[in-house]
Enzyme design. Structure first.
Site, short mmCIF file in Angstrom:
data_model
loop_
_atom_site.label_atom_id
_atom_site.label_comp_id
_atom_site.label_asym_id
_atom_site.label_seq_id
_atom_site.Cartn_x
_atom_site.Cartn_y
_atom_site.Cartn_z
N CYS A 30 5.65 -0.43 7.40
CA CYS A 30 5.27 0.76 6.64
C CYS A 30 6.48 1.27 5.87
O CYS A 30 7.59 1.31 6.42
CB CYS A 30 4.78 1.83 7.62
SG CYS A 30 4.26 3.36 6.84
N LEU A 31 6.27 1.62 4.61
CA LEU A 31 7.39 2.14 3.81
C LEU A 31 7.97 3.42 4.40
O LEU A 31 9.11 3.76 4.14
CB LEU A 31 6.94 2.40 2.37
CG LEU A 31 6.60 1.16 1.52
CD1 LEU A 31 6.13 1.59 0.13
CD2 LEU A 31 7.78 0.22 1.42
N GLY B 128 0.84 -1.19 0.00
CA GLY B 128 0.00 0.00 0.00
C GLY B 128 0.87 1.24 0.00
O GLY B 128 2.02 1.20 0.46
N GLN C 279 2.58 9.76 1.90
CA GLN C 279 3.87 9.06 1.93
C GLN C 279 4.80 9.46 0.78
O GLN C 279 5.98 9.11 0.79
CB GLN C 279 3.67 7.54 1.88
CG GLN C 279 3.02 6.99 3.14
CD GLN C 279 2.97 5.49 3.06
OE1 GLN C 279 2.04 4.93 2.49
NE2 GLN C 279 3.96 4.81 3.61
N HIS D 66 -3.11 6.90 7.23
CA HIS D 66 -2.14 7.86 6.68
C HIS D 66 -2.82 9.18 6.28
O HIS D 66 -2.23 10.25 6.39
CB HIS D 66 -1.45 7.28 5.45
CG HIS D 66 -0.25 6.42 5.77
ND1 HIS D 66 0.84 6.90 6.45
CD2 HIS D 66 0.02 5.12 5.50
CE1 HIS D 66 1.74 5.93 6.58
NE2 HIS D 66 1.26 4.84 6.03
N HIS E 5 -4.77 0.66 7.51
CA HIS E 5 -3.44 1.25 7.66
C HIS E 5 -3.28 2.45 6.72
O HIS E 5 -2.82 3.52 7.14
CB HIS E 5 -2.38 0.17 7.36
CG HIS E 5 -0.96 0.66 7.38
ND1 HIS E 5 -0.03 0.22 8.30
CD2 HIS E 5 -0.31 1.55 6.59
CE1 HIS E 5 1.12 0.84 8.08
NE2 HIS E 5 0.99 1.65 7.04
N GLU E 6 -3.70 2.28 5.47
CA GLU E 6 -3.55 3.36 4.48
C GLU E 6 -4.50 4.52 4.81
O GLU E 6 -4.13 5.68 4.67
CB GLU E 6 -3.82 2.84 3.06
CG GLU E 6 -2.84 1.79 2.57
CD GLU E 6 -1.38 2.15 2.78
OE1 GLU E 6 -1.03 3.32 2.59
OE2 GLU E 6 -0.60 1.26 3.16
ZN LIG Z 1 2.20 3.02 6.03
#
Ligand SMILES: [Zn+2]
Length: 176
Positions: free
Chosen positions: A88-89, A45, A50, A134, A130-131
């Site tokens: 998470c990236l 994701g 991000q 963000h 999760h997304e």
């Molecule tokens: Zn994330």
């Protein structure tokens, strides 16, 4: 357009993102670049903040379907809370257990401008939540126990230093 993946410590990750007003060619192109970025970084994701864009959209791939999710809403949480390890990236190298509802009923606009309402479960629901977080300026490390967070404190501190550096260099990316 340079889509640099932002790290914890970057203020754009802590902002509540704004609604997407229009889906035009430029926006669709951006979704394409984000998709490439997500796959390249081995993510499942990637939310707009991000990559420095404070807008309400993300892409996700649960292994079955690639979704391009615009102006999402969580209508209802479904089922019991379950624990699952997340990463998470924007917080690379850190994986922690997070408790979330098993499923969600969601509403969003897809890349074709269609309104989608669907019930998501298990892994798919996990990624969506999760997304979605963000877009609210929430990171998964906010949701773990103090004890679990204490163990990764110094690692997070280092990432935040790097995150602030990247923020300074790239700033927030404005899109029309
Ligand atoms: Zn994330």
């Amino acid at each position: 357009m340079n889509l640099k993946v932002r790290l914890i410590g970057d203020p754009v990750l802590r902002k509540k993102a704004n609604k997407v007003d229009k889906i035009d060619e430029e926006f669709l192109n951006l979704l394409e670049i984000m998709t490439e970025t997500m796959y390249r970084e081995d993510g499942v994701g990637l939310a707009a903040p991000q990559v420095g864009i404070s807008k309400r959209f993300f892409i996700m791939d649960d292994g079955k379907q690639l979704r391009k999710v615009i102006n999402p809403e969580i209508i209802e949480f479904l089922g019991d809370e379950v624990v699952f390890e997340e990463g998470c990236l924007s917080i690379p190298g850190i994986f922690l257990n997070v408790k979330r509802p098993e499923g969600v009923k969601v509403k969003y606009t897809n890349e074709n401008g269609e309104e989608i309402i669907e019930e998501l479960h298990e892994y798919t629901a996990r990624i969506f939540q999760h997304e979605y977080d963000h877009l609210e300026g929430i990171l998964f490390v906010d949701k773990v126990s103090t004890a679990a967070k204490a163990k990764v404190k110094s690692k997070i501190k280092d990432l935040m230093k790097e995150g602030r550096k990247i923020a300074k260099e790239f700033g927030e990316v404005e899109i029309k």
